[in-house]
Design a protein around this motif. Structure first.
Motif, PDB file in Angstrom:
ATOM      1  N   PRO A 332       2.167   0.173 -19.053  1.00  0.00           N
ATOM      2  CA  PRO A 332       2.407  -0.610 -18.300  1.00  0.00           C
ATOM      3  C   PRO A 332       1.440  -1.185 -17.240  1.00  0.00           C
ATOM      4  CG  PRO A 332       3.390   1.297 -18.436  1.00  0.00           C
ATOM      5  CD  PRO A 332       2.746   1.440 -19.285  1.00  0.00           C
ATOM      6  N   ILE A 333      -0.096  -0.412 -17.215  1.00  0.00           N
ATOM      7  CA  ILE A 333      -1.231  -1.484 -17.029  1.00  0.00           C
ATOM      8  C   ILE A 333      -1.253  -2.384 -17.785  1.00  0.00           C
ATOM      9  CG2 ILE A 333      -3.793  -1.157 -16.323  1.00  0.00           C
ATOM     10  CD1 ILE A 333      -3.500   1.548 -16.031  1.00  0.00           C
ATOM     11  N   ALA A 334      -1.172  -2.652 -19.317  1.00  0.00           N
ATOM     12  CA  ALA A 334      -1.203  -3.658 -19.883  1.00  0.00           C
ATOM     13  C   ALA A 334      -0.146  -5.042 -19.785  1.00  0.00           C
ATOM     14  CB  ALA A 334      -1.084  -3.402 -21.466  1.00  0.00           C
ATOM     15  N   TYR A 335       0.905  -4.591 -19.826  1.00  0.00           N
ATOM     16  CA  TYR A 335       2.314  -5.259 -19.212  1.00  0.00           C
ATOM     17  C   TYR A 335       1.821  -6.125 -18.306  1.00  0.00           C
ATOM     18  CZ  TYR A 335       7.048  -6.381 -17.938  1.00  0.00           C
ATOM     19  OH  TYR A 335       8.289  -7.681 -17.730  1.00  0.00           O
ATOM     20  N   VAL A 336       1.459  -5.371 -17.111  1.00  0.00           N
ATOM     21  CA  VAL A 336       0.654  -6.475 -15.346  1.00  0.00           C
ATOM     22  C   VAL A 336      -0.089  -7.339 -15.572  1.00  0.00           C
ATOM     23  CG1 VAL A 336       0.761  -6.025 -13.396  1.00  0.00           C
ATOM     24  CG2 VAL A 336       2.157  -4.350 -13.689  1.00  0.00           C
ATOM     25  N   ARG A 337      -1.415  -6.399 -16.471  1.00  0.00           N
ATOM     26  CA  ARG A 337      -2.357  -7.085 -16.917  1.00  0.00           C
ATOM     27  C   ARG A 337      -2.005  -8.480 -17.188  1.00  0.00           C
ATOM     28  NH1 ARG A 337      -7.552  -4.005 -18.453  1.00  0.00           N
ATOM     29  NH2 ARG A 337      -8.603  -3.091 -16.347  1.00  0.00           N
TER      30      ARG A 337
END
Length: 423
Positions: A332-337
């Motif tokens: 999810p962090i990668a998705y937002v980034r």
């Protein structure tokens, strides 16, 4: 724009496939501490490289062809060399006066000045294909950088430098990428080393001073925000846990970031053209790009969250089970980034540097408070730290996207009203 994105994206994807393909071998050649040391090095370098040319390389995108452009190239190249030499003197002085300060990071610190020079020059050169819209060259340089790192890491693993083998490989890969751009840019190297008078250097520095006064501190804060997480894992736990997090960075966050930057390069170029020619369509293009990116990243994120706990230990070895659990929250962090990084230059393009800088300050302070609070309460579970990191990332980037949407909408409305007044 879509074809250009595909061209740059193809290079980034191939580069990351190479990097990920070699990881199962590297995790068996290097231990978690080596990966932790490498992650700390990358975090420090990402901050240090901001000082190398004080973001004057960004001005290469808008500089007029001719003498102005050539002088800016010369100035940026010289800044990369001079600041790296200063960094070497500072590291030597600190090690001599306070030897205990750098003891644990000594294997990293004295590689940094060389790495700063190489990374700064390569970063400068990557803007040239974007300026010329030579996206094929940009893609090839990324591939060659990844190839250089991979072969370097494999080779250094069998030499008596295994503790810093990944760091040496990083320098080798960036050098390989820089040479590839220089090789295909004719006699650019002659321009870089040709004389530049003090008056010309001073005039060029003043002419593009906004990049040093606003873009540089904003980008520096962005790098500091990204560096908080790996240092927090080292401070809250130990080097081995930091190494587990480093695999997450290398396996997920870094590849996604590279792809997002590739999209951002094309989006920034096209948005700047639109801002100069048709401001009325600015917000529409921003929103369409936002929703497309959200849709593109959703399925890979869900699959990654579901498969990573079992897939990571299987691919990289049983010793990396913790990294698999961290990846569940890392996706999810990668998705937002991915979504936010692709659009991150929006405010800069539309001359809202002060708003961008204010957001960077707020993001850095908020991230610092989150990890500081975790240290205060004595968080002892890496998964808990990752959850709070994900929440901080989601909140800060959501605010940035809202600011960019509002700013582009105001620009579009002003352009529309101006058009009606003219009629």
């Amino acid at each position: 724009m879509f074809r250009s994105i595909l061209t740059v994206l193809s290079g980034s994807v191939i580069a990351q496939i190479i990097a990920v393909a070699v990881l199962p071998i590297l995790t068996r050649l290097y231990d978690a501490e080596a990966f932790g040391r490498y992650q700390i090095y990358v975090s420090i370098l990402n901050i240090a490289v901001m000082f190398v040319a004080f973001r004057y390389e960004v001005a290469l995108l808008s500089a007029r062809p001719g003498r102005v452009y050539e002088n800016l190239l010369k100035l940026t190249f010289r800044l990369c060399i001079w600041t790296s030499m200063v960094a070497l003197l500072v590291a030597g002085a600190v090690d001599w006066l306070m030897p205990g300060v750098l003891l644990s990071l000594r294997g990293i610190v004295f590689f940094l000045p060389v790495a700063m020079a190489v990374a700064g020059i390569y970063q400068m050169l990557t803007f040239l294909p974007i300026r010329d819209r030579n996206y094929g060259l940009s893609a090839r340089s990324k591939i060659l950088q990844s190839v250089g790192f991979s072969f370097g890491a494999l080779g250094f693993a069998f030499l008596p430098v295994i503790g810093v083998g990944l760091i040496l490989a990083d320098v080798f890969g960036r050098t390989f990428g820089a040479i590839s751009v220089l090789f295909e840019s004719g006699k650019l190297w002659r321009t870089l080393i040709s004389p530049l008078s003090f008056s010309e250097m001073k005039f060029t520095a003043i002419r593009f001073q906004k990049y040093g006064l606003l873009t540089f501190p904003g980008t520096l804060l962005s790098s500091l925000s990204a560096a908080v997480a790996p240092f927090a894992f080292l401070a809250l736990f130990n080097l081995e846990t930091a190494g587990q997090y480093a695999l997450l960075e290398r396996f997920i966050l870094m590849p996604v970031g590279v792809i997002a930057v590739a999209v951002s390069q094309v989006f920034t170029g096209e948005l700047s053209t639109l801002y100069r020619t048709d401001k009325k369509g600015l917000n529409r293009v921003f929103r369409r790009s936002l929703f497309q990116l959200l849709a593109i990243g959703l399925l890979p994120t869900m699959l990654g969250m579901a498969l990573s706990p079992s897939l990571v230990p299987l691919v990289f070895g049983a010793d990396w089970a913790m990294a698999g659990k961290l990846c569940v929250i890392g996706f999810p962090i990668a998705y937002v980034r991915f979504v936010a990084t692709a659009l991150t230059m929006t405010l800069v393009v539309i001359d809202r540097q002060s708003l961008q800088f204010s957001w960077e300050v707020g993001r850095f302070l908020f991230t610092l408070c989150v990890f500081g609070g975790l240290g205060w309460v004595g968080a002892d579970n890496p998964n808990t730290v990752m959850v709070w990191y994900a929440l901080a990332t989601a909140v800060t980037y959501a605010i940035h996207l809202l600011l960019a949407d509002r700013a582009t909408r105001l620009v579009s409305l002003q352009a529309t009203e101006s058009g009606k007044t003219t009629l």
